[in-house]
Motif scaffolding. Structure first.
Motif, PDB file in Angstrom:
ATOM      1  N   UNK A   1     -30.794 -25.088  16.118  1.00 24.16           N
ATOM      2  CA  UNK A   1     -31.317 -25.548  17.398  1.00 24.16           C
ATOM      3  C   UNK A   1     -32.763 -25.111  17.609  1.00 24.16           C
ATOM      4  N   UNK A   2     -33.109 -23.919  17.130  1.00 26.00           N
ATOM      5  CA  UNK A   2     -34.497 -23.473  17.259  1.00 26.00           C
ATOM      6  C   UNK A   2     -35.425 -24.388  16.479  1.00 26.00           C
ATOM      7  N   UNK A   3     -34.976 -24.824  15.298  1.00 23.25           N
ATOM      8  CA  UNK A   3     -35.784 -25.740  14.495  1.00 23.25           C
ATOM      9  C   UNK A   3     -35.899 -27.099  15.188  1.00 23.25           C
ATOM     10  N   UNK A   4     -34.800 -27.574  15.771  1.00 21.34           N
ATOM     11  CA  UNK A   4     -34.833 -28.854  16.479  1.00 21.34           C
ATOM     12  C   UNK A   4     -35.796 -28.802  17.663  1.00 21.34           C
ATOM     13  N   UNK A   5     -35.764 -27.705  18.420  1.00 18.71           N
ATOM     14  CA  UNK A   5     -36.653 -27.566  19.573  1.00 18.71           C
ATOM     15  C   UNK A   5     -38.109 -27.519  19.130  1.00 18.71           C
TER      16      UNK A   5
ATOM     17  N   UNK B   1     -31.700 -29.921  21.398  1.00 18.55           N
ATOM     18  CA  UNK B   1     -30.745 -29.070  20.673  1.00 18.55           C
ATOM     19  C   UNK B   1     -29.311 -29.566  20.843  1.00 18.55           C
ATOM     20  N   UNK B   2     -28.440 -29.109  19.955  1.00 14.02           N
ATOM     21  CA  UNK B   2     -27.030 -29.493  19.997  1.00 14.02           C
ATOM     22  C   UNK B   2     -26.228 -28.472  20.793  1.00 14.02           C
ATOM     23  N   UNK B   3     -25.278 -28.958  21.558  1.00 13.94           N
ATOM     24  CA  UNK B   3     -24.372 -28.094  22.310  1.00 13.94           C
ATOM     25  C   UNK B   3     -23.086 -27.906  21.509  1.00 13.94           C
TER      26      UNK B   3
ATOM     27  N   UNK C   1     -47.103 -21.184  15.854  1.00 16.88           N
ATOM     28  CA  UNK C   1     -48.074 -22.275  15.954  1.00 16.88           C
ATOM     29  C   UNK C   1     -47.605 -23.407  16.853  1.00 16.88           C
ATOM     30  N   UNK C   2     -46.374 -23.289  17.392  1.00 15.70           N
ATOM     31  CA  UNK C   2     -45.815 -24.357  18.214  1.00 15.70           C
ATOM     32  C   UNK C   2     -45.888 -23.969  19.688  1.00 15.70           C
ATOM     33  N   UNK C   3     -45.883 -24.967  20.551  1.00 14.45           N
ATOM     34  CA  UNK C   3     -45.987 -24.709  21.990  1.00 14.45           C
ATOM     35  C   UNK C   3     -44.733 -24.073  22.569  1.00 14.45           C
ATOM     36  N   UNK C   4     -43.602 -24.187  21.852  1.00  9.92           N
ATOM     37  CA  UNK C   4     -42.360 -23.555  22.302  1.00  9.92           C
ATOM     38  C   UNK C   4     -42.354 -22.094  21.861  1.00  9.92           C
ATOM     39  N   UNK C   5     -42.215 -21.181  22.807  1.00 17.74           N
ATOM     40  CA  UNK C   5     -42.153 -19.755  22.467  1.00 17.74           C
ATOM     41  C   UNK C   5     -40.788 -19.437  21.862  1.00 17.74           C
ATOM     42  N   UNK C   6     -40.796 -19.032  20.597  1.00 18.47           N
ATOM     43  CA  UNK C   6     -39.538 -18.715  19.906  1.00 18.47           C
ATOM     44  C   UNK C   6     -39.737 -17.463  19.068  1.00 18.47           C
ATOM     45  N   UNK C   7     -38.768 -16.561  19.132  1.00 20.98           N
ATOM     46  CA  UNK C   7     -38.819 -15.325  18.375  1.00 20.98           C
ATOM     47  C   UNK C   7     -37.535 -15.173  17.575  1.00 20.98           C
TER      48      UNK C   7
END
Length: 372
Positions: A197-201, A207-209, A264-270
């Protein structure tokens, strides 16, 4: 194959793992105070050099290996315990769970007042004495907590400890293989799906539920506990050391690359503890330590000491680091020097304070968790 121990009945490879783990965890807190790791990742990425972003990625990923190592150490040690009768369970609760709970309560009390007094200027006094005291009680009851962010670990590990005796019974009565289905489901729905889901976002895809909720299975943290037991039993011994080393380094590089891509993406992900590659990388690291510990025997006095006080460092360093971060101006410092300063002073100061106060039996046993 049972884990090998050196002198004093201690397992040296687990002591090395503890030392690396506490360095990793303290570095995590330094990284998050040095960089924009939760918000504004892309802005910082665009303003920084590629080398600086790479350093940030490597430090961040390494700093997320500490908790997995500590959990795997718990699995390697606690799932070996004799748990055959009600008395065995009561003994574990009395000598392990209760002592951990007492230590946690002491530090919740200390950290509540630490935050309170340092935040007086923010208006905490306006709540009044009754509400202030009530806030302390609620914090110690795990309700509406006002404490340091690092203390999230304590409720999690206390919950695990309440069920560790039954996990130990299962692996002895049934074997670890018999638990493969629930562990596999926890891995797929608790780690693989969130990673996907992080990759999809990041690719701007919804994302998938899932209808399979993690709390219906078991905590993802239990995966690390069982993996630690698996490794201590020689579960990876069929792999050659060179293969384990290459796979571990490759996994670490892949995680760093993924985190760098996320910056590098606008979505903050850690990358967090539910990232499946992190589990596999931590597995490889612990296995390498298990096989190669004796090559580091010259470091045994230092490693053993740091391992014994690692729990104390976990509690103390965050107070020192927070004081530094709240009351010093790092705006003119480079990221690297800020990171090294926060890490070095907080950990070094923790070691010094523990050395000074560990002569007091209450501090040694109850506050710092030093046994023996």
């Amino acid at each position: 194959m049972q884990e090998k121990t050196l002198t004093g009945g201690r397992s040296y490879y687990l002591d090395i793992a503890r030392t690396i783990a506490i360095i990793s965890i303290s570095l995590n807190h330094a990284v998050n105070r040095t960089y924009d790791n939760y918000f504004g990742q892309m802005e910082e990425f665009l303003e920084s050099s590629y080398l600086s972003s790479l350093l940030k990625s490597v430090a961040t990923v390494f700093s997320h290996l500490g908790v997995p190592l500590f959990l795997m150490i718990s699995g390697a040690l606690l799932l070996h315990k004799r748990m055959e009768t009600a008395d065995d369970v009561k003994r574990f609760y009395r000598h392990n769970l209760l002592e951990l709970f007492i230590t946690a309560e002491i530090w919740y009390f200390i950290m509540y007042w630490f935050v309170f007094f340092d935040g007086i200027s923010s208006g905490y006094w306006e709540a009044g004495l009754a509400d202030t005291l009530l806030g302390c009680v609620k914090t110690m009851l795990f309700l509406d907590q006002i404490t340091m962010s690092s203390m999230w670990y304590m409720p999690m590990i206390l919950c695990l400890y309440t069920t560790i005796p039954f996990a130990a019974m299962l692996v002895k009565k049934l074997s670890l293989k018999a638990l493969s289905l629930p562990l596999l489901l926890a891995f797929l729905y608790g780690m693989c799906l969130p990673a996907l889901n992080s990759l999809l976002v990041l690719r701007d895809i919804p994302p998938m539920d899932t209808a399979v909720h993690l709390f219906n299975l078991c905590s993802i943290y239990y995966l690390y506990v069982f993996v630690g037991y698996f490794i201590s039993q020689g579960g990876l011994q069929r792999l050659r050391t060179g293969e384990v080393a290459v796979l571990t380094v490759l996994l670490f590089a892949l995680i760093c690359g993924y985190q760098l891509y996320a910056y590098s993406d606008w979505v903050d992900y850690l990358v967090d503890y539910d990232f499946p590659l992190l589990l596999l990388c931590a597995m490889g690291l612990l296995e390498l330590l298990r096989r190669g510990a004796e090559h580091l025997r010259g470091l045994r006095p230092v490693v053993t000491y740091l391992a014994k006080i690692s729990f104390g460092i976990y509690f103390v360093h965050i107070l020192i680091m927070s004081l530094l971060y709240w009351h010093m101006d790092f705006s003119e410092w480079s990221h690297l020097w800020t990171l090294l300063f926060l890490e070095g002073v907080s950990v070094g100061g923790s070691i010094l304070l523990i050395a000074l106060f560990s002569g007091i039996p209450f501090c040694r046993r109850r506050m710092f968790g030093i046994k023996g």
